[in-house]
Design a protein around this motif. Structure first.
Motif, PDB file in Angstrom:
ATOM      1  N   GLU A  88      27.558 -37.277  54.218  1.00  0.00           N
ATOM      2  CA  GLU A  88      28.674 -36.159  53.254  1.00  0.00           C
ATOM      3  C   GLU A  88      30.285 -35.983  53.443  1.00  0.00           C
ATOM      4  O   GLU A  88      30.896 -36.242  52.818  1.00  0.00           O
ATOM      5  CB  GLU A  88      27.666 -35.505  52.734  1.00  0.00           C
ATOM      6  N   VAL A 107      29.393 -35.594  47.759  1.00  0.00           N
ATOM      7  CA  VAL A 107      28.166 -35.543  47.480  1.00  0.00           C
ATOM      8  C   VAL A 107      27.969 -36.087  46.203  1.00  0.00           C
ATOM      9  O   VAL A 107      28.812 -35.951  45.408  1.00  0.00           O
ATOM     10  CB  VAL A 107      27.742 -34.420  48.222  1.00  0.00           C
ATOM     11  N   ALA A 112      23.633 -30.263  47.060  1.00  0.00           N
ATOM     12  CA  ALA A 112      24.203 -31.321  47.948  1.00  0.00           C
ATOM     13  C   ALA A 112      24.845 -30.882  49.279  1.00  0.00           C
ATOM     14  O   ALA A 112      24.935 -30.626  50.311  1.00  0.00           O
ATOM     15  CB  ALA A 112      24.124 -32.832  47.649  1.00  0.00           C
ATOM     16  N   ALA A 116      25.441 -29.221  53.005  1.00  0.00           N
ATOM     17  CA  ALA A 116      25.787 -29.705  53.786  1.00  0.00           C
ATOM     18  C   ALA A 116      26.859 -29.054  53.843  1.00  0.00           C
ATOM     19  O   ALA A 116      27.344 -28.807  55.313  1.00  0.00           O
ATOM     20  CB  ALA A 116      27.224 -30.763  52.439  1.00  0.00           C
TER      21      ALA A 116
END
Length: 140
Positions: A88, A107, A112, A116
């Motif tokens: 990421e 991302v 997500a 991350a």
């Protein structure tokens, strides 16, 4: 678990995922078989979740952000090595002032993005972070 070689390989693939294994092996100083085995393992364990193309920032609906990072003591090298293992994180910059590093995050979804951030903040040596989502890119 990724090591320094894995992180370097991920960085090379992030820059150009179409590079031949022989070219990657030469850049890393290892055999082509080692590179192929590492890539297969990184795909199998989910570290590499896919190979993709880069588009103009305004050509997709991805979530992009910058994270400023303060480092505890002299741990910046270890933190940068850890960040190399995060697919990421598209770039890491050293800086001066209050923050030691700036990480660019890219991302597909907010979920997500949240995951991350949670994983990055757990890296040993990170004292604090501040993150800003990039809303729009202005063409200059």
């Amino acid at each position: 678990m990724t090591d320094d070689l894995d992180r370097e390989l991920i960085g090379l693939l992030r820059a150009d995922s179409r590079k031949p294994a022989a070219t990657l092996a030469k850049a890393l100083g290892v055999s082509r078989g080692t590179v192929q085995n590492r890539i297969e393992r990184l795909v199998r364990d989910g570290t590499i979740q896919g190979f993709t193309i880069k588009t103009r920032p305004d050509a997709s609906n991805r979530v992009r952000a910058v994270m400023t990072i303060a480092i505890e003591g002299e741990r910046s090298g270890a933190v940068v090595r850890s960040l190399r293992g995060f697919p990421e994180v598209s770039a890491v910059h050293t800086t001066n002032g209050r923050w030691d590093l700036v990480a660019e995050i890219d991302v597909e979804t907010l979920n997500a993005f949240s995951a991350a951030l949670d994983r990055i903040r757990q890296i040993e040596g990170i004292a604090s972070t501040e993150t800003s989502i990039l809303l729009a890119t202005q063409k200059l």
